[in-house]
Structure formats: structure tokens, C-alpha cells
Design a protein around this motif. Structure first.
Motif, PDB file in Angstrom:
ATOM      1  N   ALA A   9      36.349  18.476  89.216  1.00  0.00           N
ATOM      2  CA  ALA A   9      37.528  17.711  88.819  1.00  0.00           C
ATOM      3  C   ALA A   9      37.609  17.518  87.301  1.00  0.00           C
ATOM      4  CB  ALA A   9      37.507  16.362  89.531  1.00  0.00           C
ATOM      5  N   CYS A  10      36.461  17.408  86.629  1.00  0.00           N
ATOM      6  CA  CYS A  10      36.491  17.170  85.170  1.00  0.00           C
ATOM      7  C   CYS A  10      37.121  18.363  84.440  1.00  0.00           C
ATOM      8  CB  CYS A  10      35.092  16.871  84.642  1.00  0.00           C
ATOM      9  SG  CYS A  10      33.890  18.159  84.971  1.00  0.00           S
ATOM     10  N   LEU A  11      37.023  19.565  85.014  1.00  0.00           N
ATOM     11  CA  LEU A  11      37.623  20.752  84.374  1.00  0.00           C
ATOM     12  C   LEU A  11      39.144  20.722  84.481  1.00  0.00           C
ATOM     13  CD1 LEU A  11      35.277  23.616  85.691  1.00  0.00           C
ATOM     14  CD2 LEU A  11      35.368  22.712  83.357  1.00  0.00           C
ATOM     15  N   ASN A  15      39.078  12.104  84.448  1.00  0.00           N
ATOM     16  CA  ASN A  15      38.062  11.423  83.628  1.00  0.00           C
ATOM     17  C   ASN A  15      36.881  10.953  84.480  1.00  0.00           C
ATOM     18  OD1 ASN A  15      39.590  11.749  81.322  1.00  0.00           O
ATOM     19  ND2 ASN A  15      40.639   9.796  81.576  1.00  0.00           N
ATOM     20  N   CYS A  16      36.168  11.896  85.060  1.00  0.00           N
ATOM     21  CA  CYS A  16      35.098  11.531  85.983  1.00  0.00           C
ATOM     22  C   CYS A  16      33.714  11.821  85.410  1.00  0.00           C
ATOM     23  CB  CYS A  16      35.290  12.273  87.312  1.00  0.00           C
ATOM     24  SG  CYS A  16      35.496  14.053  87.147  1.00  0.00           S
ATOM     25  N   ARG A  17      33.676  12.272  84.175  1.00  0.00           N
ATOM     26  CA  ARG A  17      32.392  12.620  83.566  1.00  0.00           C
ATOM     27  C   ARG A  17      31.533  11.374  83.307  1.00  0.00           C
ATOM     28  NH1 ARG A  17      33.189  16.621  78.511  1.00  0.00           N
ATOM     29  NH2 ARG A  17      32.784  14.666  77.428  1.00  0.00           N
ATOM     30  N   TYR A  18      30.247  11.543  83.117  1.00  0.00           N
ATOM     31  CA  TYR A  18      29.343  10.396  82.910  1.00  0.00           C
ATOM     32  C   TYR A  18      29.816   9.492  81.775  1.00  0.00           C
ATOM     33  CZ  TYR A  18      27.423  12.534  78.727  1.00  0.00           C
ATOM     34  OH  TYR A  18      27.289  13.050  77.462  1.00  0.00           O
ATOM     35  N   PRO A  39      40.105  19.800  93.857  1.00  0.00           N
ATOM     36  CA  PRO A  39      39.187  19.126  92.939  1.00  0.00           C
ATOM     37  C   PRO A  39      38.112  18.308  93.652  1.00  0.00           C
ATOM     38  CG  PRO A  39      41.315  17.997  92.975  1.00  0.00           C
ATOM     39  CD  PRO A  39      41.396  19.122  93.966  1.00  0.00           C
ATOM     40  N   VAL A  40      36.906  18.388  93.156  1.00  0.00           N
ATOM     41  CA  VAL A  40      35.823  17.523  93.660  1.00  0.00           C
ATOM     42  C   VAL A  40      34.993  17.036  92.479  1.00  0.00           C
ATOM     43  CG1 VAL A  40      35.500  18.495  95.987  1.00  0.00           C
ATOM     44  CG2 VAL A  40      34.298  19.550  94.054  1.00  0.00           C
ATOM     45  N   CYS A  41      34.517  15.803  92.552  1.00  0.00           N
ATOM     46  CA  CYS A  41      33.503  15.338  91.606  1.00  0.00           C
ATOM     47  C   CYS A  41      32.330  14.829  92.439  1.00  0.00           C
ATOM     48  CB  CYS A  41      34.018  14.208  90.708  1.00  0.00           C
ATOM     49  SG  CYS A  41      32.647  13.589  89.672  1.00  0.00           S
ATOM     50  N   PRO A  42      31.320  15.674  92.620  1.00  0.00           N
ATOM     51  CA  PRO A  42      30.209  15.286  93.491  1.00  0.00           C
ATOM     52  C   PRO A  42      29.516  13.990  93.054  1.00  0.00           C
ATOM     53  CG  PRO A  42      30.080  17.612  92.927  1.00  0.00           C
ATOM     54  CD  PRO A  42      31.192  17.044  92.115  1.00  0.00           C
ATOM     55  N   GLU A  43      29.440  13.725  91.760  1.00  0.00           N
ATOM     56  CA  GLU A  43      28.726  12.510  91.339  1.00  0.00           C
ATOM     57  C   GLU A  43      29.499  11.266  91.760  1.00  0.00           C
ATOM     58  OE1 GLU A  43      27.139  12.918  87.288  1.00  0.00           O
ATOM     59  OE2 GLU A  43      26.615  14.981  87.818  1.00  0.00           O
ATOM     60  N   GLN A  44      30.817  11.310  91.633  1.00  0.00           N
ATOM     61  CA  GLN A  44      31.602  10.168  92.108  1.00  0.00           C
ATOM     62  C   GLN A  44      31.564  10.095  93.635  1.00  0.00           C
ATOM     63  OE1 GLN A  44      35.571  10.335  90.368  1.00  0.00           O
ATOM     64  NE2 GLN A  44      34.865   9.088  88.662  1.00  0.00           N
ATOM     65  N   LEU A  99      32.669  25.661  89.001  1.00  0.00           N
ATOM     66  CA  LEU A  99      32.009  24.377  88.751  1.00  0.00           C
ATOM     67  C   LEU A  99      31.514  24.298  87.308  1.00  0.00           C
ATOM     68  CD1 LEU A  99      29.896  23.881  92.023  1.00  0.00           C
ATOM     69  CD2 LEU A  99      32.260  23.214  91.583  1.00  0.00           C
ATOM     70  N   LYS A 100      31.593  23.103  86.750  1.00  0.00           N
ATOM     71  CA  LYS A 100      31.250  22.856  85.346  1.00  0.00           C
ATOM     72  C   LYS A 100      29.825  23.285  85.028  1.00  0.00           C
ATOM     73  CE  LYS A 100      31.623  20.992  81.288  1.00  0.00           C
ATOM     74  NZ  LYS A 100      30.693  22.024  80.767  1.00  0.00           N
ATOM     75  N   GLU A 101      29.727  24.093  83.971  1.00  0.00           N
ATOM     76  CA  GLU A 101      28.414  24.634  83.601  1.00  0.00           C
ATOM     77  C   GLU A 101      27.438  23.556  83.101  1.00  0.00           C
ATOM     78  OE1 GLU A 101      29.709  27.732  80.962  1.00  0.00           O
ATOM     79  OE2 GLU A 101      30.423  28.926  82.642  1.00  0.00           O
ATOM     80  N   ARG A 102      26.197  23.751  83.421  1.00  0.00           N
ATOM     81  CA  ARG A 102      25.045  22.965  82.946  1.00  0.00           C
ATOM     82  C   ARG A 102      24.920  21.544  83.516  1.00  0.00           C
ATOM     83  NH1 ARG A 102      27.042  25.775  78.879  1.00  0.00           N
ATOM     84  NH2 ARG A 102      28.158  23.988  78.041  1.00  0.00           N
ATOM     85  N   SER A 103      25.854  21.155  84.383  1.00  0.00           N
ATOM     86  CA  SER A 103      25.769  19.811  84.980  1.00  0.00           C
ATOM     87  C   SER A 103      24.637  19.764  86.023  1.00  0.00           C
ATOM     88  CB  SER A 103      27.108  19.497  85.644  1.00  0.00           C
ATOM     89  OG  SER A 103      26.928  18.677  86.767  1.00  0.00           O
ATOM     90  N   PRO A 104      23.978  18.601  86.175  1.00  0.00           N
ATOM     91  CA  PRO A 104      22.924  18.496  87.198  1.00  0.00           C
ATOM     92  C   PRO A 104      23.495  18.568  88.623  1.00  0.00           C
ATOM     93  CG  PRO A 104      23.354  16.355  86.181  1.00  0.00           C
ATOM     94  CD  PRO A 104      24.135  17.375  85.391  1.00  0.00           C
ATOM     95  N   SER A 105      24.809  18.416  88.772  1.00  0.00           N
ATOM     96  CA  SER A 105      25.452  18.597  90.084  1.00  0.00           C
ATOM     97  C   SER A 105      26.080  19.979  90.165  1.00  0.00           C
ATOM     98  CB  SER A 105      26.603  17.598  90.283  1.00  0.00           C
ATOM     99  OG  SER A 105      26.148  16.305  90.198  1.00  0.00           O
ATOM    100  N   CYS A 106      26.938  20.259  89.182  1.00  0.00           N
ATOM    101  CA  CYS A 106      27.824  21.411  89.267  1.00  0.00           C
ATOM    102  C   CYS A 106      27.281  22.680  88.596  1.00  0.00           C
ATOM    103  CB  CYS A 106      29.171  21.045  88.646  1.00  0.00           C
ATOM    104  SG  CYS A 106      30.062  19.768  89.574  1.00  0.00           S
ATOM    105  N   GLY A 107      26.325  22.561  87.712  1.00  0.00           N
ATOM    106  CA  GLY A 107      25.825  23.714  86.945  1.00  0.00           C
ATOM    107  C   GLY A 107      25.298  24.822  87.845  1.00  0.00           C
TER     108      GLY A 107
HETATM  109 FE1  SF4 Z   1      32.365  17.154  86.431  1.00  0.00          FE
HETATM  110 FE2  SF4 Z   1      30.747  17.863  88.395  1.00  0.00          FE
HETATM  111 FE3  SF4 Z   1      29.960  16.064  86.627  1.00  0.00          FE
HETATM  112 FE4  SF4 Z   1      31.830  15.400  88.359  1.00  0.00          FE
HETATM  113  S1  SF4 Z   1      29.746  15.921  88.847  1.00  0.00           S
HETATM  114  S2  SF4 Z   1      31.859  15.011  86.179  1.00  0.00           S
HETATM  115  S3  SF4 Z   1      32.907  17.321  88.579  1.00  0.00           S
HETATM  116  S4  SF4 Z   1      30.415  18.209  86.224  1.00  0.00           S
END
Ligand code: SF4
Length: 165
Positions: A9-11, A15-18, A39-44, A99-107
Motif C-alpha cells: 500500500a505504501c507504494l 501513509n502506512c510506513r513506520y 493494496p495491502v500493508c502487512p504491518e498494519q 512489494l516494497k523493496e528491503r522492508s522486513p515484511s515486503c522486501g
Molecule cells: Fe509498505 Fe509493506 Fe511496510 Fe506496509 S509493511 S509500510 S506495505 S513496506
């Protein structure tokens, strides 16, 4: 039927980023002309609030643990977030994900190494790993063009199968 792609979703500008911001990418939004983006934001979805402390994955023996910058083990939230994202992918029949690169969820392929020093290492975020294990093709935002070629060739294969049946 339109091809559906699961997207961080952040891509897409959510506004769901940390840090409470987004990582909107126009090349992702442009895909809306041809595809349905889910759209998905796994952390939320895993129950974390926004803004939140940044987290990184680290290996603890065979197990992957996710720790936030304050040293709190947040693995459970990340596991739950992955499961929720997978549920949505299945619900909408998504075979592909950006999925957003390098994220601990999405990377996917490369993530930060758990030392909070900006050091990268080979590996997948929790959600990317789970989606891949369920046969979903996952790319980061820099892999969009290769994903598009793959989607076209899959569609050709599907059409061939359809005409043969
Ligand atoms: Fe973006 Fe994924 Fe982090 Fe949510 S969990 S803010 S979608 S990178």
C-alpha cells in the motif's frame, strides 16, 4: 477478467510506513490503467500502529525473528501480517505481487540484516517469503518490467491451454 496484482500500500501512496509517510511510486500507479491493484500493508494488518518503531529481521538459529529498534520482539505481528496478506491474495486470486523493496515484511531478495546499521543481506521479508511459498510471483518496485513480461507470457500460455481444451 483483469489480472489482479497484490501491491504494498505504501507504494500506492498510503501513509502506512513506520514513519507515517508513504513511498508512492508513479510507475506503480500507472499500472492501474491495465491491472487491478490490490493494496495491502502487512504491518498494519498484523496489528501494528502507525507511526511505529522501524523493525528488521534477523536469524536466530533456523528461525527468523523480527525485532524493532528498541529491541522488542515483534515477530508475531509480522507473522500475522503475512497471513492476512496471503488471505487477501487468495481472496482476490492474485498470482503476482509488487512489494516494497528491503522492508522486513515486503522486501524480496534483499533486506536489512537486523543490525539497524543500513547493512543489507540476502533474504526475504516475512510476507514476501510466505507469498512465494504459496506460489505467488513476488517482485520489488524495480522489477515491474520483468513482472509485466511474465504476466504476458502467462496469459499467452493460459490462452493456448484454453484453445486446446
Ligand atoms: Fe509498505 Fe509493506 Fe511496510 Fe506496509 S509493511 S509500510 S506495505 S513496506
Amino acid at each position: 477478467k483483469n489480472t489482479r496484482i497484490l501491491v504494498s500500500a505504501c507504494l500506492l501512496g498510503v501513509n502506512c510506513r513506520y514513519d507515517g509517510k508513504n513511498g508512492r511510486r508513479d510507475e506503480v500507479l500507472r499500472l492501474l490503467r491495465e491491472y487491478e491493484l490490490i493494496p495491502v500493508c502487512p504491518e498494519q494488518m498484523g496489528g501494528m500502529e502507525t507511526p511505529r518503531e522501524p523493525s528488521e529481521c534477523r536469524r536466530d538459529g533456523g528461525r527468523v525473528q523480527v525485532m524493532n529498534r528498541k529491541g522488542r520482539d515483534v515477530t508475531e505481528y509480522f507473522e500475522k501480517g503475512g497471513e492476512e496478506a496471503l488471505k487477501i491474495a487468495k481472496l482476490y486470486g492474485c498470482r503476482y505481487a509488487i512489494l516494497k523493496e528491503r522492508s522486513p515484511s515486503c522486501g524480496s531478495g534483499i533486506i536489512y540484516d537486523g543490525t539497524f546499521s543500513g547493512t543489507k543481506t540476502a533474504g526475504d521479508g516475512m510476507t514476501a517469503r510466505l507469498l512465494k511459498a504459496h506460489g505467488i510471483k513476488v517482485v520489488g518496485e524495480s522489477g515491474i518490467s520483468s513482472l509485466i513480461s511474465e504476466i504476458s507470457s502467462d496469459m499467452m500460455d493460459d490462452n493456448i491451454k484454453f484453445t486446446e481444451e
